[in-house]
Design a protein around this motif. Structure first.
Motif, PDB file in Angstrom:
ATOM      1  N   ARG A 170      55.754  37.252  40.236  1.00 28.47           N
ATOM      2  CA  ARG A 170      54.981  38.471  40.462  1.00 28.47           C
ATOM      3  C   ARG A 170      53.624  38.447  39.767  1.00 28.47           C
ATOM      4  N   LEU A 171      53.223  37.275  39.242  1.00 21.44           N
ATOM      5  CA  LEU A 171      51.983  37.173  38.471  1.00 21.44           C
ATOM      6  C   LEU A 171      51.087  36.068  39.009  1.00 21.44           C
ATOM      7  N   GLU A 172      49.787  36.197  38.720  1.00 23.27           N
ATOM      8  CA  GLU A 172      48.849  35.125  39.029  1.00 23.27           C
ATOM      9  C   GLU A 172      47.739  35.121  37.986  1.00 23.27           C
ATOM     10  N   MET A 173      47.063  33.977  37.871  1.00 23.26           N
ATOM     11  CA  MET A 173      45.952  33.825  36.938  1.00 23.26           C
ATOM     12  C   MET A 173      44.649  34.031  37.703  1.00 23.26           C
ATOM     13  N   VAL A 174      43.719  34.784  37.100  1.00 24.40           N
ATOM     14  CA  VAL A 174      42.403  34.990  37.693  1.00 24.40           C
ATOM     15  C   VAL A 174      41.336  34.775  36.631  1.00 24.40           C
ATOM     16  N   THR A 229      53.206  51.431  34.055  1.00 27.07           N
ATOM     17  CA  THR A 229      52.966  50.845  35.371  1.00 27.07           C
ATOM     18  C   THR A 229      51.819  49.840  35.310  1.00 27.07           C
ATOM     19  N   LEU A 230      52.054  48.671  35.894  1.00 25.45           N
ATOM     20  CA  LEU A 230      51.025  47.626  35.986  1.00 25.45           C
ATOM     21  C   LEU A 230      50.609  47.546  37.450  1.00 25.45           C
ATOM     22  N   LEU A 231      49.333  47.781  37.716  1.00 24.29           N
ATOM     23  CA  LEU A 231      48.840  47.790  39.089  1.00 24.29           C
ATOM     24  C   LEU A 231      48.433  46.394  39.536  1.00 24.29           C
ATOM     25  N   ALA A 232      48.673  46.115  40.801  1.00 24.17           N
ATOM     26  CA  ALA A 232      48.334  44.815  41.378  1.00 24.17           C
ATOM     27  C   ALA A 232      46.838  44.545  41.233  1.00 24.17           C
ATOM     28  N   GLY A 233      46.490  43.337  40.800  1.00 22.80           N
ATOM     29  CA  GLY A 233      45.094  42.941  40.671  1.00 22.80           C
ATOM     30  C   GLY A 233      44.401  43.423  39.418  1.00 22.80           C
ATOM     31  N   ARG A 234      45.087  44.182  38.567  1.00 25.46           N
ATOM     32  CA  ARG A 234      44.491  44.675  37.316  1.00 25.46           C
ATOM     33  C   ARG A 234      44.975  43.840  36.142  1.00 25.46           C
ATOM     34  N   VAL A 235      44.111  43.620  35.187  1.00 28.87           N
ATOM     35  CA  VAL A 235      44.432  42.830  33.999  1.00 28.87           C
ATOM     36  C   VAL A 235      45.580  43.491  33.236  1.00 28.87           C
ATOM     37  N   PRO A 265      36.006  28.848  31.764  1.00 24.53           N
ATOM     38  CA  PRO A 265      35.995  30.279  32.084  1.00 24.53           C
ATOM     39  C   PRO A 265      37.214  30.969  31.472  1.00 24.53           C
ATOM     40  N   ARG A 266      37.030  32.226  31.070  1.00 16.82           N
ATOM     41  CA  ARG A 266      38.138  33.000  30.527  1.00 16.82           C
ATOM     42  C   ARG A 266      39.087  33.359  31.671  1.00 16.82           C
ATOM     43  N   MET A 267      40.382  33.257  31.408  1.00 18.04           N
ATOM     44  CA  MET A 267      41.382  33.555  32.420  1.00 18.04           C
ATOM     45  C   MET A 267      42.237  34.732  31.958  1.00 18.04           C
ATOM     46  N   ALA A 268      42.752  35.486  32.916  1.00 16.44           N
ATOM     47  CA  ALA A 268      43.620  36.627  32.627  1.00 16.44           C
ATOM     48  C   ALA A 268      44.769  36.639  33.624  1.00 16.44           C
ATOM     49  N   VAL A 269      45.856  37.283  33.236  1.00 14.95           N
ATOM     50  CA  VAL A 269      47.030  37.408  34.096  1.00 14.95           C
ATOM     51  C   VAL A 269      46.984  38.778  34.773  1.00 14.95           C
ATOM     52  N   VAL A 270      47.224  38.779  36.095  1.00 16.93           N
ATOM     53  CA  VAL A 270      47.298  40.033  36.854  1.00 16.93           C
ATOM     54  C   VAL A 270      48.558  40.013  37.716  1.00 16.93           C
ATOM     55  N   PRO A 271      49.158  41.179  37.956  1.00 16.63           N
ATOM     56  CA  PRO A 271      50.311  41.222  38.852  1.00 16.63           C
ATOM     57  C   PRO A 271      49.866  41.108  40.310  1.00 16.63           C
ATOM     58  N   THR A 272      50.711  40.525  41.146  1.00 20.65           N
ATOM     59  CA  THR A 272      50.410  40.428  42.578  1.00 20.65           C
ATOM     60  C   THR A 272      50.918  41.655  43.316  1.00 20.65           C
ATOM     61  N   GLN A 273      51.771  42.443  42.642  1.00 24.58           N
ATOM     62  CA  GLN A 273      52.265  43.700  43.204  1.00 24.58           C
ATOM     63  C   GLN A 273      52.489  44.667  42.055  1.00 24.58           C
ATOM     64  N   THR A 274      52.633  45.942  42.359  1.00 28.35           N
ATOM     65  CA  THR A 274      52.821  46.944  41.313  1.00 28.35           C
ATOM     66  C   THR A 274      54.153  46.710  40.605  1.00 28.35           C
ATOM     67  N   ILE A 275      54.127  46.765  39.273  1.00 21.80           N
ATOM     68  CA  ILE A 275      55.330  46.599  38.446  1.00 21.80           C
ATOM     69  C   ILE A 275      55.500  47.902  37.670  1.00 21.80           C
TER      70      ILE A 275
END
Length: 156
Positions: free
Chosen positions: A49-53, A79-85, A29-39
């Motif tokens: 502050r990051l996780e793979m989804v 701004t990088l929003l939490a849960g967004r690629v 499966p393709r994976m992407a990095v998303v922030p766990t909180q707003t940066i």
């Protein structure tokens, strides 16, 4: 002219197609990095502050970050929003020199080396070509930012 496959040939063709397509369908499966909180812009990105989804949207455009190792230590441009690629275009290297700080200007030509004090007119990362004011003479020169924070002046 029209060709028809006999029924057993048609089944064979379908079986061959399925056996070839099976490895393609079984891809990772393709994976992407998303922030766990707003940066926010200008903040340094850290692993905490990051996780793979898994990417579930087949229409997601290319250019997103697929590995935390690629971006650990970079700085955000927006701004990088939490849960967004995270898109790679939203990131930059840390600035090696900042506008208004004091830097050393270095000009070399053959065996001759001249150094002077300078003040960058803009923020820049390593390898960027920027304009710098010589603090002694007020003359504005262009130079390349080096890893040690010096500016190697370009000859005109």
């Amino acid at each position: 002219m029209m060709f028809r496959l006999k029924s057993h040939m048609g089944r064979l063709a379908v079986a061959v197609c399925l056996s070839v397509a099976a490895p393609v369908l079984a891809q990772q499966p393709r994976m992407a990095v998303v922030p766990t909180q707003t940066i926010y812009p200008g903040e340094e990105i850290s692993r905490a502050r990051l996780e793979m989804v898994e990417v579930t949207n087949p229409n997601l455009v290319k250019g997103y970050v697929s590995s935390i190792d690629e971006i650990d230590g970079l700085v955000t441009k927006r701004t990088l929003l939490a849960g967004r690629v995270i898109m790679a275009s939203a990131l930059r290297e840390k600035f090696a020199v900042t506008r208004g700080s004091s830097v050393r200007l270095v000009f070399s030509k053959g065996p001759m080396t001249i150094t002077a004090a300078g003040s960058p007119l803009q923020d820049a990362a390593i390898g960027d070509l920027i304009r710098v004011r010589n603090t002694d003479t007020g003359v504005i020169v262009s130079g390349t930012v080096m890893a040690d924070g010096t500016i190697h002046v370009v000859a005109k």
